[in-house]
Scaffold this motif. Structure first.
Motif, mmCIF file in Angstrom:
data_model
loop_
_atom_site.group_PDB
_atom_site.id
_atom_site.type_symbol
_atom_site.label_atom_id
_atom_site.label_comp_id
_atom_site.label_asym_id
_atom_site.label_seq_id
_atom_site.Cartn_x
_atom_site.Cartn_y
_atom_site.Cartn_z
ATOM 1 N N CYS A 259 35.086 -26.241 -71.594
ATOM 2 C CA CYS A 259 34.741 -25.549 -70.357
ATOM 3 C C CYS A 259 34.710 -24.081 -70.496
ATOM 4 N N HIS A 260 35.689 -23.615 -71.082
ATOM 5 C CA HIS A 260 35.654 -21.889 -71.607
ATOM 6 C C HIS A 260 34.221 -21.782 -72.277
ATOM 7 N N TRP A 261 33.853 -22.437 -73.343
ATOM 8 C CA TRP A 261 32.596 -21.980 -73.856
ATOM 9 C C TRP A 261 31.454 -22.505 -73.013
ATOM 10 N N LEU A 262 31.452 -23.443 -72.263
ATOM 11 C CA LEU A 262 30.281 -23.614 -71.145
ATOM 12 C C LEU A 262 30.331 -22.193 -70.069
ATOM 13 N N ARG A 263 31.225 -21.550 -69.908
ATOM 14 C CA ARG A 263 31.406 -20.517 -69.007
ATOM 15 C C ARG A 263 30.791 -19.444 -69.600
ATOM 16 N N LEU A 264 31.117 -19.260 -71.125
ATOM 17 C CA LEU A 264 30.515 -18.233 -71.834
ATOM 18 C C LEU A 264 28.918 -18.198 -72.011
ATOM 19 N N VAL A 265 28.648 -19.453 -71.932
ATOM 20 C CA VAL A 265 27.274 -19.830 -72.230
ATOM 21 C C VAL A 265 26.179 -20.010 -71.268
ATOM 22 N N SER A 333 41.300 -19.998 -75.570
ATOM 23 C CA SER A 333 40.722 -20.625 -74.398
ATOM 24 C C SER A 333 41.444 -20.852 -73.241
ATOM 25 N N ALA A 334 43.035 -21.107 -73.417
ATOM 26 C CA ALA A 334 43.779 -21.411 -72.084
ATOM 27 C C ALA A 334 44.184 -19.923 -71.389
ATOM 28 N N PHE A 335 44.212 -19.072 -72.432
ATOM 29 C CA PHE A 335 44.318 -17.808 -72.066
ATOM 30 C C PHE A 335 43.228 -17.041 -71.216
ATOM 31 N N GLU A 336 42.055 -17.150 -71.896
ATOM 32 C CA GLU A 336 40.780 -16.851 -71.125
ATOM 33 C C GLU A 336 40.466 -17.316 -69.930
ATOM 34 N N GLU A 337 40.943 -18.783 -69.709
ATOM 35 C CA GLU A 337 40.525 -19.520 -68.416
ATOM 36 C C GLU A 337 41.806 -19.026 -67.354
ATOM 37 N N VAL A 340 40.576 -15.793 -65.751
ATOM 38 C CA VAL A 340 39.888 -15.836 -64.670
ATOM 39 C C VAL A 340 40.247 -16.702 -63.402
ATOM 40 N N PHE A 341 41.000 -17.608 -63.854
ATOM 41 C CA PHE A 341 41.178 -18.788 -62.555
ATOM 42 C C PHE A 341 42.602 -18.677 -62.280
ATOM 43 N N GLY A 342 43.549 -18.047 -63.113
ATOM 44 C CA GLY A 342 44.887 -17.904 -62.500
ATOM 45 C C GLY A 342 45.824 -19.225 -62.422
ATOM 46 N N ASP A 343 45.172 -20.469 -62.947
ATOM 47 C CA ASP A 343 46.080 -21.653 -62.877
ATOM 48 C C ASP A 343 47.286 -21.752 -63.948
ATOM 49 N N PRO A 344 48.590 -21.492 -63.373
ATOM 50 C CA PRO A 344 49.676 -21.553 -64.493
ATOM 51 C C PRO A 344 49.456 -22.563 -65.510
ATOM 52 N N LEU A 345 48.950 -23.881 -64.980
ATOM 53 C CA LEU A 345 48.924 -24.979 -65.894
ATOM 54 C C LEU A 345 48.346 -24.614 -67.312
ATOM 55 N N TYR A 346 47.437 -23.503 -67.231
ATOM 56 C CA TYR A 346 46.678 -22.927 -68.836
ATOM 57 C C TYR A 346 47.810 -22.582 -69.595
ATOM 58 N N LYS A 347 49.025 -21.856 -69.054
ATOM 59 C CA LYS A 347 50.210 -21.230 -69.781
ATOM 60 C C LYS A 347 50.951 -22.481 -70.376
#
Length: 358
Positions: A259-265, A333-337, A340-347
């Motif tokens: 999803c991170h890659w798709l966001r960049l492309v 990727s988790a840090f980058e997402e 942008v989106f602020g969901d703590p589940l990434y951390k």
């Protein structure tokens, strides 16, 4: 299925990038560009991407050098094959999906980039490659995303050639039944299909499993049901994070990073939702490989989200110290997402991946 995975978050520290890492990365990634996109036997060469991730996570030039030597030695990453025959606009599609033509395809796209620039080349050619996003288990997409992150014209040509050489598409189908905007609905519907269970193949390669799923009539019936509508990538992002948080599987990890890659492309092409829809069908195929588990409810996700996590710097340092390319990839990727989106589940998933929380 509304799992309500969004939430607020606060910063937990910062990452300091080494002042000499950018210079070192330019040298290393240029050298890696002389090597193939895959190493024996047909596994994706992550090195140019994970070095960039490591650099942005704070790796020193010495660590970058050390890891590059380790990776090339451990995986015996080969140099490019000899060219077969030059390709032109009229015939480049004849080499699609042929790994033996990697050098020819790279040369073709390098020429297009030199003539039109990276952005125009992507806009011209990437839509043709959309259906084959499973290329090298989606790592063609990864390499292009990092090329764009780096603003690296040479890597754009390399990544397009790599994607084209390893192109892997499902059969074109219009799935039966009404389309559903929730990407988890067709995923969970797979649980009732016996042919998706206990699949055994002689190969352990991820892309070979994806390829096999495309031959199953029951899976073919699912293709084409996810409509490429506005907001699709956001829905896929949420679903991917749930899937990985629930399973922590190697396969679902690629859903979060993808999803991170798709966001960049996506900003570089028209109709990017079509690419996202093709990509999600790849994720669906891999759901069978992880055993099609049930997913957590909203309360469980909220409890995970509330878990205390170490500082960003501590998580990044643990990733940089690792020799597992998927640690670098997932954490970055988790840090980058999260940014942008602020969901703590990434951390949370990042800290779990590097063993800092259970």
């Amino acid at each position: 299925m509304d799992l309500n995975i969004e939430g607020s978050a606060t910063a937990t520290g910062s990452i300091v990038r080494h002042p000499r890492s950018a210079t070192k990365l330019r040298t290393l990634i240029s050298e890696i560009g002389q090597r193939s996109g895959e190493f024996p036997v047909l596994l994706a060469n992550h090195l140019p991407m994970v070095l960039e991730a490591m650099g942005r996570l704070g790796a020193s030039p010495e660590r970058l050098d050390e890891y590059a030597v380790h990776y090339n030695t451990a995986h015996k990453v080969p140099f490019l094959p000899a060219p077969v025959a030059a390709l032109a606009e009229a015939d480049w599609l004849t080499a699609l999906g042929r790994r033996s033509r990697e050098t020819d395809l790279r040369d073709f796209f390098a020429d297009q980039v030199s003539r039109f620039g990276g952005d125009e080349t992507i806009a011209r050619y990437l839509p043709t490659l959309f259906p084959g996003v499973a290329a090298s288990a989606t790592h063609g997409l990864m390499r292009l995303a990092y090329a764009l992150l780096r603003r690296d014209e040479a890597e754009i040509g390399i990544s397009l050639g790599y994607w084209a050489a390893t192109y892997l598409a499902f059969p074109i189908r219009n799935g039966a039944g009404a389309p559903n905007p929730d990407p988890l609905v067709p995923v969970l519907a797979m649980q009732s299909e016996p042919s998706f269970r206990n699949i055994t193949l002689s190969s352990t390669l991820l892309w070979k499993f994806i390829e096999h799923m495309g031959t199953l009539p029951a899976f073919q019936a699912q293709l084409g049901r996810l409509q490429p509508t506005p907001g699709l990538l956001e829905r896929l992002r949420q679903a991917s994070l749930v899937l990985y948080a629930a399973t922590r599987s190697f396969e679902a990890l690629h859903a979060v990073t993808g999803c991170h890659w798709l966001r960049l492309v996506s900003p570089h092409v028209d109709h990017s939702e079509q690419l996202a829809a093709h990509w999600w069908e790849v994720v669906m195929s891999l759901y069978a490989r992880i055993g099609m588990p049930d997913l957590p409810d909203a309360a469980t996700l909220e409890a995970w989200r509330a878990l205390p996590v170490p500082s960003d710097a501590a998580i990044a340092a643990a990733a940089v110290a690792s020799d597992d390319e998927h640690d670098h990839s997932l954490v970055f990727s988790a840090f980058e997402e999260f940014r942008v989106f602020g969901d703590p589940l990434y951390k949370v998933v990042a800290a779990r991946r590097v063993g800092l929380i259970s």
